[in-house]
Design an enzyme around this catalytic site. Structure first.
Site, short mmCIF file in Angstrom:
data_model
loop_
_atom_site.label_atom_id
_atom_site.label_comp_id
_atom_site.label_asym_id
_atom_site.label_seq_id
_atom_site.Cartn_x
_atom_site.Cartn_y
_atom_site.Cartn_z
N LYS A 13 1.08 -0.90 -0.29
CA LYS A 13 -0.48 0.01 -0.58
C LYS A 13 0.97 2.07 -0.16
O LYS A 13 2.07 1.08 0.58
CB LYS A 13 -0.75 0.42 0.75
N LYS A 18 7.73 0.97 1.52
CA LYS A 18 8.10 0.38 0.79
C LYS A 18 9.50 1.39 -0.37
O LYS A 18 10.50 0.33 0.51
CB LYS A 18 7.33 0.27 -0.87
N LYS A 44 6.60 9.15 -9.09
CA LYS A 44 7.48 9.68 -8.23
C LYS A 44 9.14 10.27 -9.03
O LYS A 44 9.36 11.07 -8.50
CB LYS A 44 6.48 9.63 -7.17
N ASP A 130 -0.49 1.27 -5.72
CA ASP A 130 -2.06 1.00 -5.59
C ASP A 130 -1.43 0.15 -6.83
O ASP A 130 -1.23 1.17 -7.95
CB ASP A 130 -2.85 1.78 -5.41
#
Lengths: 292, 435
Positions: A13, A18, A44, A130
């Site tokens: 998520k 991460k 990003k 996601d």
């Protein structure tokens, strides 16, 4: 014959940690003597920041847009301890197709056989939170990563995301896609969070690779633009990441996951909701037996 | 399970939009999609509709953004702006229509937003959303008409009480659209009306602009153009009337009477002249038609616009035995409901499915001494039915898309003249075999 490169994808998520986990994993593997590439798959493009002193690197897709073609060497940048850092990049929010961007970037590297050329031991894909479309599933499809690890906390939404990921892995598992290596339980401080993640792992027949506690050391290191391995090598937290790296290095066999159906997942979450309520309100279990 | 696409009877929404734009005077498309779409789609109609061709700055010449991977990843609106600027500079037109394809729609390009900056600068331009996943070419017809007539054409409150617009016949996908429109226009003009057909060579851009002054829209389709006509009514206040395309004297008499009544115009003279014309020609060859027993069983395989009109003409005017009427459009239940009439229709699209249905409905003689054979048989369909007809030993004529075994210029089957033409074309097939 070239050695077998271990290709790993880290999913989970958004905001669950991460990139922090991946960068520390890369740093720890690199310290252990492995040649590592970290491949950020998020528009990003900040996956590798802490491996490069908090700086951004030009992305594959930006370079493709500017020059029309990309030599993979031009978009590989050296980070902490010789780690190869790559950012796929992508469009500005709200335009274009980020998923297609990931496909383009990953395929470009595959075509140029750059992993063999660099004689890598590990390629670690750090994928956006996601998995909203096929593009973000590319690292787990045939011929890319072999092992997928999901980062999850004891938070229900995080587990929901992991369960969805398991469904994605299962879908591709019959056609030569990546298999599930296990769960990296992140931000595990409260006892019950560990129990929740353990319970979820048991029900989905997978294993926990490491319990990573929430730690101020991580935040401090990141504010310095570094991984914990680099900024606080002797800390307890660095030890946790090194242990994770060692387990992943030794990990050989992944398996097809057993995701819960939505109804099962909800029912499972509801049982935990009751348990947590009891924990908060202090329900005494076994009172009758004790004569209370 | 989804159907596979083989020998299609239509293309995507963008193809329908391009067929419309390419047949409107002084209107030029700007295709916002990946390389190849514009040319390939235009070709489907350029060849499949009796060799209709491309027209001015359409077909292979249509301006296109031709987006590639860079635009897909980063968005294609900059490329679109560039293409619009170049097109405005290089190509003369009175209206530019930006039509999108699947790729740019999938990635969510803000096409309307990009186009609106040009509208704000005073350029005559509209955007329509025509990806294939919105529907086939017939849907594209509805979408593009809505874009042009309900978004570009200015609202005119004062109506011209003698002006009517004709819609419903889908350019290209109704291969005889021009001939049919011309015949309908001729009849309505004889009645005392002025007519915008939009898609015939006599029309100018003024006809498009004047559409909002019309006091009635006649829609020659129970299905296509109806949604558009409803929106036209909301925006411009013009009511619409749905009518089956009249073919031959019986249907045309009724159509002219209905319109005459609507406009308080006497239909008598038009009907009298029309009948005189039709039967004046018909009676000369009636002897040959009867004496040589040029009767046949008939099966029609057409789109929904032609199914009822052609079937009716064949059974009521020619006296042939109509056994099956296949409608090949992909329709919703309510659209099928709208097609209810005295003619029972069978809704099937695939060439093989239809051939199988014909063989199931009409088994062949397997050496039986007494057998009610479906012979002589005539299949009136598209070119795709040619093989089915040959296998059954039937005569065949193409009247529906794709029709690439004949050239079509101003041929039309509507009205009195059109009835004669249909009769003439059908019967000529017998004669060509005799010679």
């Amino acid at each position: 014959m070239s050695k077998k490169i271990k290709q790993i994808a880290i999913y989970g998520k958004g905001g669950i940690g991460k990139s922090t986990t991946t960068s520390n994993l890369s740093a720890a593997l690199s310290e252990a003597g492995y040649k590592v590439m970290q491949f950020g798959c998020d528009p990003k493009s900040d996956s590798t920041n802490t491996l490069r002193g908090g700086t951004y690197i030009p992305t594959v897709l930006d370079t493709l847009r500017e020059k029309g073609s990309v030599n993979a060497h031009d978009v590989i940048f050296e980070g902490y301890n010789g780690i190869y850092c790559v950012e796929a990049g992508g469009p500005a929010p709200g335009v274009g197709c980020a998923g297609r961007g990931i496909i383009t970037a990953v395929e470009l590297f595959k075509q140029q056989k750059i992993f063999d050329e660099l004689d890598l031991d590990f390629v670690i894909y750090d994928v956006l939170g996601d998995v909203v479309c096929g593009g973000f599933a590319v690292p787990i499809r045939e011929g890319i990563a072999q092992h997928v690890f999901t980062v999850s906390s004891g938070d229900f939404m995080s587990i929901y995301a992991s369960n969805n990921l398991f469904k994605g892995i299962k879908k591709y598992s019959n056609s030569g896609g990546a298999l599930l290596g296990g769960i990296i339980a992140n931000s595990i401080n409260q006892g019950y969070s560990r129990d929740i993640v353990d319970d979820f792992a048991e029900r989905t027949k997978t294993k926990i690779m490491q319990y990573v506690p929430r730690s101020i050391t991580v935040t401090q290191s990141e504010l310095k633009g570094k991984t914990t391995i680099e900024a606080a090598p002797d800390s307890e937290q660095a030890g946790v990441y090194r242990e994770l790296a060692s387990r992943i290095a030794q990990h050989e066999t992944s398996s097809s996951p057993h995701p819960l159906e939505l109804d099962e997942l909800r029912a499972w979450a509801a049982t935990w909701s009751d348990k947590l309520l009891e924990l908060e309100s202090g329900v005494v279990v076994g009172g009758e037996k004790a004569g209370i | 399970m989804s159907d596979f696409i083989e020998r299609p009877r239509t293309a995507c929404a963008l193809a329908g939009a391009l067929a419309v734009i390419g047949n409107l005077p002084d209107v030029v498309p700007i295709v916002h999609t990946s390389l190849g779409c514009g040319g390939n789609l235009a070709n489907s109609v350029a060849f499949g509709s009796g060799y209709l061709g491309g027209g001015y700055c359409n077909g292979g010449q249509a301006p296109s953004t031709g987006v590639t991977e860079t635009e897909i990843v980063f968005g294609g609106t900059d490329r679109l702006s560039e293409q619009i600027k170049n097109t405005l500079e290089l190509i003369e037109a009175k209206l530019y229509v930006v039509a999108t394809g699947c790729m740019t729609e999938m990635i969510g390009d803000d096409t309307s937003g990009t186009v609106s900056t040009f509208i704000d600068e005073g350029y005559p331009i509209v955007a329509v959303s025509t990806p294939s996943f919105k529907g086939d070419s017939y849907h594209g017809y509805d979408i593009v008409l809505d874009g042009i007539f309900n978004k570009f054409v200015p609202v005119e409150k004062e109506k011209d009480h003698k002006l009517v617009n004709i819609f419903g016949l889908v350019p290209g996908y109704d291969p005889f659209f021009r001939g049919d429109l011309e015949e309908i226009a001729k009849l309505l003009k004889s009645l005392g009306l002025r007519v915008n057909t939009f898609f015939t060579p006599d029309q100018t851009f003024e006809n498009i602009i004047s559409a909002s002054k019309a006091s009635l829209n006649i829609v020659f389709s129970r299905v296509w153009g109806v949604e558009f006509a409803e929106k036209f009514k909301e925006r411009h206040g013009t009511p619409y009337q749905i009518s089956d395309l009249p073919i031959g004297p019986e249907a045309t008499d009724k159509f002219i009477s209905d319109i005459g009544e609507k406009f308080a115009l006497s239909p008598d003279e038009v009907i009298e002249n029309g009948n005189k014309e039709f039967y004046g020609y018909f009676e000369r060859c009636a002897d040959a038609f009867c004496d040589q027993d040029l009767k046949s069983y008939a099966i029609t395989v057409t789109n929904s616009n032609y199914a009822i009109p052609v079937s009716r003409f064949i059974s009521t005017e020619m006296g042939w035995v109509l056994t099956d009427s296949f409608v090949t459009d992909k329709l919703t239940d309510s659209q099928k409901e709208a097609l209810k009439s005295e003619i029972p229709l069978i809704f099937l699209t695939g060439v093989t499915e239809i051939a199988k249905a014909i063989n199931t409905n009409h088994p062949r003689n397997r050496a039986q001494r007494y057998f009610d054979d479906l012979s002589p048989l005539y299949i009136i369909g598209s070119t795709l039915e040619k093989r089915t007809a040959t296998a059954r030993g039937a005569k065949h004529m193409s009247v529906s898309f794709p029709a690439y075994d004949r050239f079509i210029t101003d041929r039309g089957y509507a009205g009195y003249r059109g009835g004669l033409h249909l009769f003439e074309d059908l019967i000529s097939q017998f004669m060509s075999v005799k010679s």
